[in-house]
Design a protein around this motif. Structure first.
Motif, PDB file in Angstrom:
ATOM      1  N   HIS A   1     121.549  37.199  27.609  1.00  0.00           N
ATOM      2  CA  HIS A   1     121.037  38.215  28.526  1.00  0.00           C
ATOM      3  C   HIS A   1     119.512  38.186  28.463  1.00  0.00           C
ATOM      4  O   HIS A   1     118.942  37.478  27.614  1.00  0.00           O
ATOM      5  CB  HIS A   1     121.598  39.607  28.212  1.00  0.00           C
ATOM      6  CG  HIS A   1     121.487  40.037  26.773  1.00  0.00           C
ATOM      7  ND1 HIS A   1     121.917  41.251  26.317  1.00  0.00           N
ATOM      8  CD2 HIS A   1     120.971  39.400  25.671  1.00  0.00           C
ATOM      9  CE1 HIS A   1     121.690  41.350  25.017  1.00  0.00           C
ATOM     10  NE2 HIS A   1     121.123  40.249  24.602  1.00  0.00           N
TER      11      HIS A   1
ATOM     12  N   SER B   1     117.764  40.767  27.772  1.00  0.00           N
ATOM     13  CA  SER B   1     117.327  41.865  26.906  1.00  0.00           C
ATOM     14  C   SER B   1     116.416  41.437  25.746  1.00  0.00           C
ATOM     15  O   SER B   1     115.562  42.227  25.337  1.00  0.00           O
ATOM     16  CB  SER B   1     118.548  42.626  26.379  1.00  0.00           C
ATOM     17  OG  SER B   1     119.339  43.080  27.456  1.00  0.00           O
TER      18      SER B   1
ATOM     19  N   PHE C   1     126.446  50.099  25.335  1.00  0.00           N
ATOM     20  CA  PHE C   1     125.703  48.900  24.929  1.00  0.00           C
ATOM     21  C   PHE C   1     125.114  49.205  23.560  1.00  0.00           C
ATOM     22  O   PHE C   1     124.694  50.344  23.319  1.00  0.00           O
ATOM     23  CB  PHE C   1     124.573  48.579  25.925  1.00  0.00           C
ATOM     24  CG  PHE C   1     125.053  48.368  27.334  1.00  0.00           C
ATOM     25  CD1 PHE C   1     125.644  47.168  27.712  1.00  0.00           C
ATOM     26  CD2 PHE C   1     124.922  49.380  28.284  1.00  0.00           C
ATOM     27  CE1 PHE C   1     126.098  46.985  29.007  1.00  0.00           C
ATOM     28  CE2 PHE C   1     125.376  49.190  29.582  1.00  0.00           C
ATOM     29  CZ  PHE C   1     125.971  47.998  29.954  1.00  0.00           C
TER      30      PHE C   1
HETATM   31  N1  DAH Z   1     122.112  43.084  28.558  1.00  0.00           N
HETATM   32  C1  DAH Z   1     123.226  43.675  29.258  1.00  0.00           C
HETATM   33  C2  DAH Z   1     124.184  42.584  29.706  1.00  0.00           C
HETATM   34  O1  DAH Z   1     123.776  41.457  29.830  1.00  0.00           O
HETATM   35  C3  DAH Z   1     122.756  44.423  30.456  1.00  0.00           C
HETATM   36  C4  DAH Z   1     121.972  45.630  30.085  1.00  0.00           C
HETATM   37  C5  DAH Z   1     122.615  46.832  29.971  1.00  0.00           C
HETATM   38  C6  DAH Z   1     120.615  45.562  29.858  1.00  0.00           C
HETATM   39  C7  DAH Z   1     121.927  47.981  29.616  1.00  0.00           C
HETATM   40  C8  DAH Z   1     119.908  46.697  29.501  1.00  0.00           C
HETATM   41  C9  DAH Z   1     120.583  47.899  29.402  1.00  0.00           C
HETATM   42  O2  DAH Z   1     118.612  46.684  29.296  1.00  0.00           O
HETATM   43  O3  DAH Z   1     119.889  49.004  29.070  1.00  0.00           O
HETATM   44  O4  DAH Z   1     125.313  42.871  29.943  1.00  0.00           O
END
Ligand code: DAH
Length: 350
Positions: A175, A177, A255
């Motif tokens: 991701h 993130s 999450f």
């Molecule tokens: N990283 C998560 C995914 O790939 C998506 C995500 C959800 C990013 C919530 C975020 C968040 O920053 O706050 O499924």
């Protein structure tokens, strides 16, 4: 030349006027038909001089020679025009009268358009763009983001690992993130960033998954930021992106890196909430995951979690583009089929 005063010459004037619009074949035929020595219409008219009284002959001669010159000039001019049109170089096969080939016109990919639009909407709200590496360590991709060490997302069948050597394993980020972590480590808050980039998962491609896919991460951290800011900003974004009357809803979710966490749904853009195959009869489509940044994540990144709070989201522009352009299969987006891409670019098949 309007008239010459001689009916047999006047009869030829319309033919003189028609020369500039003759094509090549007609031009050659007409030159012979008018100026030809034996059959030429002008040649025949000139013979009328024989019937004239001797004192009239000079005037007729002047006029008829003038007309002959006018014809010769008109033929030569048209000849030159046609020659220029087809670049009449001896031996040349270049024919500029051939129909042209349709020219290839480039266009932005539908997912690129969606990414640009999303960045533009958030730019108005003061968000900058940040990027980070696609090959990450486990710590950036999972650990700093508060994934417990045994989280199933880290399994081989979810994550694509690049190396198994000593030290920390490298992987293709699952991701965007981890770029949150890199942004927060790079300097003190406040942060308002958007992070577009590729992410990779060990998924088999189907109508809504591809092993590599784009994501856009959003992060806002400052003093006094609350869930109301998240809701207001993301609702504003959804309405700017879809339409001012688009209905949105936040659903509780989970999450590891946010608390509380939510998922933002928008009214299905295809059936407008009535229920259809695309939204599995729910009337809603999932747009993004979001939540308040977990204090542990802030602390992991060296940000004072007592002083600062923030929210984050992650969105898949590929799926957003499917909703926007009513595309039934995500694989079409990366399949390279020009017929598909031309339709979305508003271009007809050449
Ligand atoms: N990283 C998560 C995914 O790939 C998506 C995500 C959800 C990013 C919530 C975020 C968040 O920053 O706050 O499924």
């Amino acid at each position: 030349m309007d008239h010459t005063g001689y009916p047999e010459l006047d009869a030829l004037l319309p033919r003189l006027a028609a020369i500039p619009s003759l094509d090549r074949g007609a031009l050659d035929a007409e030159r012979i038909a008018v100026l030809g020595r034996k059959q030429g219409a002008l040649t025949a008219a000139l013979r009328a001089v024989a019937r004239l009284a001797p004192e009239e002959r000079k005037a007729f001669g002047t006029v008829s020679n003038g007309l002959k010159e006018a014809f010769e000039t008109a033929f030569a001019t048209r000849e030159a025009e046609l020659a220029a049109e087809r670049l009449d170089v001896p031996g040349s096969t270049l024919d500029l009268t051939m129909p042209g080939r349709a020219r290839w016109i480039g266009a932005l990919h539908p997912i690129t358009r969606v990414v640009d639009e999303i960045i533009a909407i958030f730019r108005e709200l003061g968000f900058a763009v940040a990027v980070g590496p696609e090959a990450e360590t486990e710590w950036f991709n999972f650990g700093a983001l508060n994934f417990p060490p045994d989280h199933p997302a880290m399994d081989m069948h979810d994550t694509l690992y690049l190396s198994q050597g000593p030290g920390e394993r490298l992987l293709l980020r699952t991701h965007t993130s981890p770029v949150q972590v890199r942004v927060m480590q790079a300097g003190p808050p406040p942060y308002r960033v958007l992070v577009p980039g590729m992410a990779y998962r060990n998924d088999t491609a189907d109508a809504s998954h591809t092993p590599g896919f784009l994501q856009i991460e959003g992060l806002a951290v400052d003093e006094g930021i609350g869930f109301v800011d998240l809701k207001a900003t993301l609702t504003h974004f959804a309405r700017r992106f879809f339409s001012p009357t688009t209905k949105v809803r936040f659903r509780p979710s989970y999450f590891p890196f946010t608390e509380p966490s939510a998922e933002l749904d928008v009214e299905c853009q295809i059936c407008h909430g009535k229920g259809c195959a695309a939204c599995k009869q729910t009337g809603w489509m999932e747009l993004l995951g979001c939540g308040m940044v977990h204090p542990t994540v802030l602390t992991n990144c060296g940000v004072d979690a007592e002083r600062y709070t923030g929210w984050a989201f992650g969105l898949g522009p590929g799926r957003t583009a499917m909703q926007r352009y009513d595309v039934p299969d995500l694989r079409l987006m990366s399949g390279g089929d020009m017929r598909f891409l031309r339709q979305l670019a508003g271009q007809e098949d050449a």
